[in-house]
Design a protein around this motif. Structure first.
Motif, PDB file in Angstrom:
ATOM      1  N   VAL A  99       0.840  -1.202   0.000  1.00  0.00           N
ATOM      2  CA  VAL A  99       0.000   0.000   0.000  1.00  0.00           C
ATOM      3  C   VAL A  99       0.874   1.250   0.000  1.00  0.00           C
ATOM      4  N   GLU A 100       1.934   1.232   0.806  1.00  0.00           N
ATOM      5  CA  GLU A 100       2.877   2.366   0.847  1.00  0.00           C
ATOM      6  C   GLU A 100       3.439   2.636  -0.553  1.00  0.00           C
ATOM      7  N   PHE A 101       3.906   1.580  -1.209  1.00  0.00           N
ATOM      8  CA  PHE A 101       4.480   1.719  -2.548  1.00  0.00           C
ATOM      9  C   PHE A 101       3.449   2.277  -3.527  1.00  0.00           C
ATOM     10  N   SER A 102       2.240   1.731  -3.496  1.00  0.00           N
ATOM     11  CA  SER A 102       1.220   2.153  -4.456  1.00  0.00           C
ATOM     12  C   SER A 102       0.812   3.609  -4.241  1.00  0.00           C
ATOM     13  N   LEU A 103       0.632   3.999  -2.989  1.00  0.00           N
ATOM     14  CA  LEU A 103       0.296   5.405  -2.706  1.00  0.00           C
ATOM     15  C   LEU A 103       1.422   6.332  -3.139  1.00  0.00           C
ATOM     16  N   TRP A 104       2.639   5.929  -2.846  1.00  0.00           N
ATOM     17  CA  TRP A 104       3.802   6.729  -3.237  1.00  0.00           C
ATOM     18  C   TRP A 104       3.891   6.836  -4.760  1.00  0.00           C
ATOM     19  N   PHE A 105       3.660   5.718  -5.454  1.00  0.00           N
ATOM     20  CA  PHE A 105       3.712   5.712  -6.913  1.00  0.00           C
ATOM     21  C   PHE A 105       2.658   6.657  -7.484  1.00  0.00           C
ATOM     22  N   CYS A 106       1.436   6.579  -6.975  1.00  0.00           N
ATOM     23  CA  CYS A 106       0.359   7.429  -7.492  1.00  0.00           C
ATOM     24  C   CYS A 106       0.645   8.909  -7.240  1.00  0.00           C
ATOM     25  N   THR A 107       1.187   9.217  -6.086  1.00  0.00           N
ATOM     26  CA  THR A 107       1.538  10.607  -5.780  1.00  0.00           C
ATOM     27  C   THR A 107       2.591  11.120  -6.749  1.00  0.00           C
ATOM     28  N   ASN A 108       3.608  10.322  -6.992  1.00  0.00           N
ATOM     29  CA  ASN A 108       4.654  10.722  -7.937  1.00  0.00           C
ATOM     30  C   ASN A 108       4.134  10.759  -9.370  1.00  0.00           C
ATOM     31  N   ARG A 128      -4.988   1.255 -12.584  1.00  0.00           N
ATOM     32  CA  ARG A 128      -4.692  -0.056 -11.980  1.00  0.00           C
ATOM     33  C   ARG A 128      -4.118   0.090 -10.580  1.00  0.00           C
ATOM     34  N   GLN A 129      -3.291   1.102 -10.363  1.00  0.00           N
ATOM     35  CA  GLN A 129      -2.733   1.317  -9.032  1.00  0.00           C
ATOM     36  C   GLN A 129      -3.824   1.743  -8.043  1.00  0.00           C
ATOM     37  N   LEU A 130      -4.749   2.565  -8.499  1.00  0.00           N
ATOM     38  CA  LEU A 130      -5.863   2.951  -7.625  1.00  0.00           C
ATOM     39  C   LEU A 130      -6.711   1.737  -7.260  1.00  0.00           C
ATOM     40  N   GLU A 131      -6.958   0.879  -8.242  1.00  0.00           N
ATOM     41  CA  GLU A 131      -7.723  -0.345  -7.977  1.00  0.00           C
ATOM     42  C   GLU A 131      -6.967  -1.268  -7.021  1.00  0.00           C
ATOM     43  N   PHE A 152      -5.478   7.796   0.938  1.00  0.00           N
ATOM     44  CA  PHE A 152      -6.065   7.396  -0.343  1.00  0.00           C
ATOM     45  C   PHE A 152      -7.113   8.410  -0.791  1.00  0.00           C
ATOM     46  N   GLU A 153      -7.950   8.862   0.125  1.00  0.00           N
ATOM     47  CA  GLU A 153      -8.968   9.846  -0.224  1.00  0.00           C
ATOM     48  C   GLU A 153      -8.331  11.176  -0.639  1.00  0.00           C
ATOM     49  N   THR A 154      -7.281  11.582   0.054  1.00  0.00           N
ATOM     50  CA  THR A 154      -6.558  12.797  -0.327  1.00  0.00           C
ATOM     51  C   THR A 154      -5.982  12.656  -1.732  1.00  0.00           C
ATOM     52  N   LEU A 155      -5.402  11.492  -2.015  1.00  0.00           N
ATOM     53  CA  LEU A 155      -4.848  11.215  -3.334  1.00  0.00           C
ATOM     54  C   LEU A 155      -5.946  11.269  -4.396  1.00  0.00           C
ATOM     55  N   LEU A 156      -7.107  10.698  -4.106  1.00  0.00           N
ATOM     56  CA  LEU A 156      -8.213  10.703  -5.067  1.00  0.00           C
ATOM     57  C   LEU A 156      -8.712  12.117  -5.345  1.00  0.00           C
ATOM     58  N   HIS A 157      -8.828  12.935  -4.320  1.00  0.00           N
ATOM     59  CA  HIS A 157      -9.263  14.320  -4.526  1.00  0.00           C
ATOM     60  C   HIS A 157      -8.249  15.072  -5.393  1.00  0.00           C
ATOM     61  N   LYS A 158      -6.985  14.854  -5.120  1.00  0.00           N
ATOM     62  CA  LYS A 158      -5.937  15.509  -5.904  1.00  0.00           C
ATOM     63  C   LYS A 158      -5.977  15.025  -7.353  1.00  0.00           C
ATOM     64  N   ALA A 159      -6.146  13.726  -7.549  1.00  0.00           N
ATOM     65  CA  ALA A 159      -6.196  13.159  -8.901  1.00  0.00           C
ATOM     66  C   ALA A 159      -7.431  13.657  -9.645  1.00  0.00           C
ATOM     67  N   ASP A 160      -8.540  13.728  -8.953  1.00  0.00           N
ATOM     68  CA  ASP A 160      -9.785  14.185  -9.576  1.00  0.00           C
ATOM     69  C   ASP A 160      -9.671  15.634 -10.041  1.00  0.00           C
ATOM     70  N   SER A 161      -8.960  16.435  -9.273  1.00  0.00           N
ATOM     71  CA  SER A 161      -8.827  17.845  -9.648  1.00  0.00           C
ATOM     72  C   SER A 161      -7.772  18.062 -10.737  1.00  0.00           C
ATOM     73  N   GLN A 162      -6.765  17.180 -10.809  1.00  0.00           N
ATOM     74  CA  GLN A 162      -5.683  17.385 -11.775  1.00  0.00           C
ATOM     75  C   GLN A 162      -5.886  16.651 -13.097  1.00  0.00           C
ATOM     76  N   ALA A 163      -6.513  15.489 -13.066  1.00  0.00           N
ATOM     77  CA  ALA A 163      -6.688  14.700 -14.288  1.00  0.00           C
ATOM     78  C   ALA A 163      -8.176  14.548 -14.573  1.00  0.00           C
ATOM     79  N   ARG A 164      -8.595  14.968 -15.747  1.00  0.00           N
ATOM     80  CA  ARG A 164     -10.015  14.934 -16.072  1.00  0.00           C
ATOM     81  C   ARG A 164     -10.538  13.520 -16.275  1.00  0.00           C
TER      82      ARG A 164
END
Length: 172
Positions: A99-108, A128-131, A152-164
């Protein structure tokens, strides 16, 4: 030629001396890089998997920084990073490290990848990483679930705002 069952190998190893076991381990490590890396992890880093994950993140951070912006090349670089990251996560056998790796990967990914592209393979890597994170979270201890769910929720909010092309409602 068919290899023996693991239980038979375990019985055979139990009857060997320390010297013979050492020779067997060194011989196995000689033939494949993955075996040597796994043996290295087991001998030197297995006592603290989270510290090991930090070392791996530091090592892979350079690949993120060197990643090209063009979607084709960045897709190849991201797949390489994922392949290495998953191999090291497999060595630990620890869901928290995954989980640490996947969250870190998505953030980067959000920081370094081109989010304005419509290149499906690049988008699929992130999806796939989010899944994967959403599958792994329920397998963790309750306290860890709570901590990582917030990240994870913070990452999703950030992703939702940055990637359409990311919809946070699919993962919450």
């Amino acid at each position: 030629m068919k290899p023996e069952k693991l239980s038979d190998i375990k019985k055979e190893l139990a009857g060997r001396t320390v010297q013979e076991l050492t020779e067997i381990c060194l011989r196995i490590a000689k033939y494949k890089k993955e075996n040597k890396e796994l043996l290295n992890y087991l001998l030197f880093d297995s006592d603290d998997p989270l510290l090991f994950s930090e070392k791996v993140k530091t090592f892979l951070e350079e690949d993120f920084k060197a990643m090209q912006k063009h979607y084709y090349h960045s897709t190849k670089s991201l797949r390489k990073i994922l392949r290495i990251m998953n191999r090291y996560a497999k060595y630990t056998g620890n869901k928290q490290v995954e989980v640490e790796f996947s969250l870190w990967f998505c953030t980067n990914f959000l920081h370094y990848a081109d989010l304005n592209t419509s290149h499906k393979p690049l988008q699929a890597i992130f999806i796939r990483q989010l899944e994967k994170i959403s599958r792994l979270l329920p397998k963790l201890h309750e306290d860890l679930q709570f901590d990582y769910q917030g990240e994870f929720e913070t990452l999703l909010h950030k992703a939702d705002s940055q990637a359409r092309w990311v919809s946070k409602s699919l993962y919450l």
